[in-house]
Design a protein around this motif. Structure first.
Motif, short mmCIF file in Angstrom:
data_model
loop_
_atom_site.label_atom_id
_atom_site.label_comp_id
_atom_site.label_asym_id
_atom_site.label_seq_id
_atom_site.Cartn_x
_atom_site.Cartn_y
_atom_site.Cartn_z
N HIS A 97 0.99 -1.01 0.04
CA HIS A 97 0.12 -0.03 -0.04
C HIS A 97 0.91 1.19 -0.11
O HIS A 97 1.87 1.31 0.69
N GLY A 98 0.58 2.25 -0.74
CA GLY A 98 1.32 3.28 -0.51
C GLY A 98 1.45 4.08 -1.97
O GLY A 98 0.83 3.59 -2.94
N TYR A 99 2.07 5.23 -2.14
CA TYR A 99 2.24 5.80 -3.58
C TYR A 99 3.09 4.73 -4.44
O TYR A 99 4.23 4.33 -3.79
N PRO A 160 -6.10 2.75 -7.20
CA PRO A 160 -5.10 3.82 -6.74
C PRO A 160 -4.26 3.86 -5.48
O PRO A 160 -5.24 3.43 -4.51
N PHE A 161 -3.26 3.87 -5.18
CA PHE A 161 -2.42 3.57 -3.90
C PHE A 161 -2.15 2.20 -3.56
O PHE A 161 -1.59 1.75 -2.49
N MET A 162 -2.83 1.04 -4.30
CA MET A 162 -2.43 -0.29 -4.14
C MET A 162 -2.36 -0.70 -5.56
O MET A 162 -3.00 -1.57 -6.03
N ALA A 268 -9.60 5.79 -5.01
CA ALA A 268 -8.50 6.61 -4.53
C ALA A 268 -8.71 7.23 -3.22
O ALA A 268 -7.85 7.33 -2.29
N GLN A 271 -8.56 4.50 -0.51
CA GLN A 271 -7.06 3.95 0.04
C GLN A 271 -6.19 5.09 0.33
O GLN A 271 -5.42 4.79 1.13
N ALA A 272 -6.46 6.43 -0.05
CA ALA A 272 -5.64 7.34 0.45
C ALA A 272 -6.07 7.48 2.06
O ALA A 272 -4.98 8.08 2.89
N LEU A 275 -3.40 5.67 4.04
CA LEU A 275 -2.31 6.04 4.05
C LEU A 275 -1.68 6.16 5.33
O LEU A 275 -2.20 6.78 6.10
#
Ligand SMILES: NC(=O)c1ccc[n+]([C@@H]2O[C@H](COP(=O)([O-])OP(=O)(O)OC[C@H]3O[C@@H](n4cnc5c(N)ncnc54)[C@H](OP(=O)(O)O)[C@@H]3O)[C@@H](O)[C@H]2O)c1
Length: 277
Positions: A97-99, A160-162, A268, A271-272, A275
């Protein structure tokens, strides 16, 4: 004639439950994962369980499936022991997980190797045995062979982000659905099912670097027992896709009609919020 099931990722989480429930269904087990000690503990616990058949046999095979040779060593191990697999549970997998830009490239390729390449190779090397076992007749006939591939609701849309994890699970779903059809056309006595759970209480979240308590309603997240039971039930019915949970079944339907931009924005946002920083 004894029936054998192979479970990958059998040292924790969903894999332990698949193993437990397959033993209850009368299958002998080959358990694969990296941690030998943990696999042995799982095996000993299942062998000691009075609820399991007294003649239950379990073989433990410690293997890193990210390593391309691991799949073939696992197959050779089964051959050497005279084991023909009639249920293959491709469960081993992990997420991150992350950018994307700050992700570790080695971790990305390990994830693709484990979640996609090893799963594909395992199906390919074991398919001749699965077909033979599915054809077997006579006393103790095993009947149709089964493949259960653990995908995820992450397979239904990009994440997004995974991003890499979602893409690997889309691969698993696509491959499984294609094989489900191909096996029918070929007349193989083998079915393939993609199990698509939402979040499950296992070690997955920690490995993926998801913030603790990052799910909106943790109390409603199911445990591995419930999800594995659902997955096996659908697998033995020969279902193509098994989506766990009414909410995710409905959202899968909605995803087919919603504009992709709106879907991406929603995922997004979700998932954001998970973070770490
Ligand atoms: N939990 C969730 O929220 C969730 C949701 C949807 C789908 N899934 C999927 O469910 C499957 C099972 O995950 P889980 O939730 O049970 O997580 P888990 O508790 O972290 O279990 C993962 C399993 O995979 C094994 N594994 C990891 N890397 C491996 C490698 N290189 N070679 C061989 N085995 C390896 C681990 O064993 P070792 O460490 O001993 O190797 C462990 O047994 C995964 O495919 C995951 O993507 C999980």
């Amino acid at each position: 004639m004894s029936k054998w099931a192979l479970v990958t990722g059998a040292s924790s989480g969903l894999g332990v439950e698949f193993a437990r429930q397959l033993a209850c269904r009368g299958y002998n087990l080959v358990l694969a994962a990296r941690r030998e000690e943990t696999l042995t503990q799982v095996a000993n616990e299942l062998l000691a369980d009075p609820g399991n058949p007294g003649n239950l046999e379990i073989r433990v095979f410690p293997v890193d499936l990210q390593d391309a040779s691991g799949v073939h060593r696992l197959y050779e191990f089964c051959k050497a022991k005279g084991i023909a697999i009639s249920v293959l549970v491709n469960n081993a997998g992990f997420g991150d997980h992350g950018y994307f830009q700050s992700g570790d490239e080695k971790k990305f390729s390990d994830m693709i190797d484990l979640n996609c390449r090893s799963l594909t190779s395992l199906i390919h090397v074991f398919l001749p045995d699965l077909i033979e076992q599915g054809k077997a007749t006579g006393d103790g006939a095993p009947g149709i062979s089964r493949i259960l591939n653990v995908a995820s609701v992450a397979a239904f849309q990009p994440g997004p982000f995974m991003a890499v994890y979602y893409a690997t699970k889309a691969f698993v779903l696509s491959l499984t659905e294609a094989l489900w059809k191909e096996f029918r056309i070929a007349g193989f006595p083998v079915t393939a099912t993609a199990l698509c759970p939402g979040p499950v209480k296992t070690g997955f979240q920690q490995t993926a670097g998801l913030r603790e308590g990052s799910f909106a309603n943790n109390a409603r997240i199911p445990g591995p027992r419930e999800v594995a039971a659902f997955g096996l039930k659908k697998t033995f019915k020969g279902r193509r896709v098994a989506t766990h949970g009414l909410m995710f079944k409905i959202s899968r339907g909605l995803l087919r009609i919603l504009p992709q931009r709106a879907v991406l924005s929603t995922v997004a946002r979700l998932q954001a919020a998970r973070l770490n920083s």
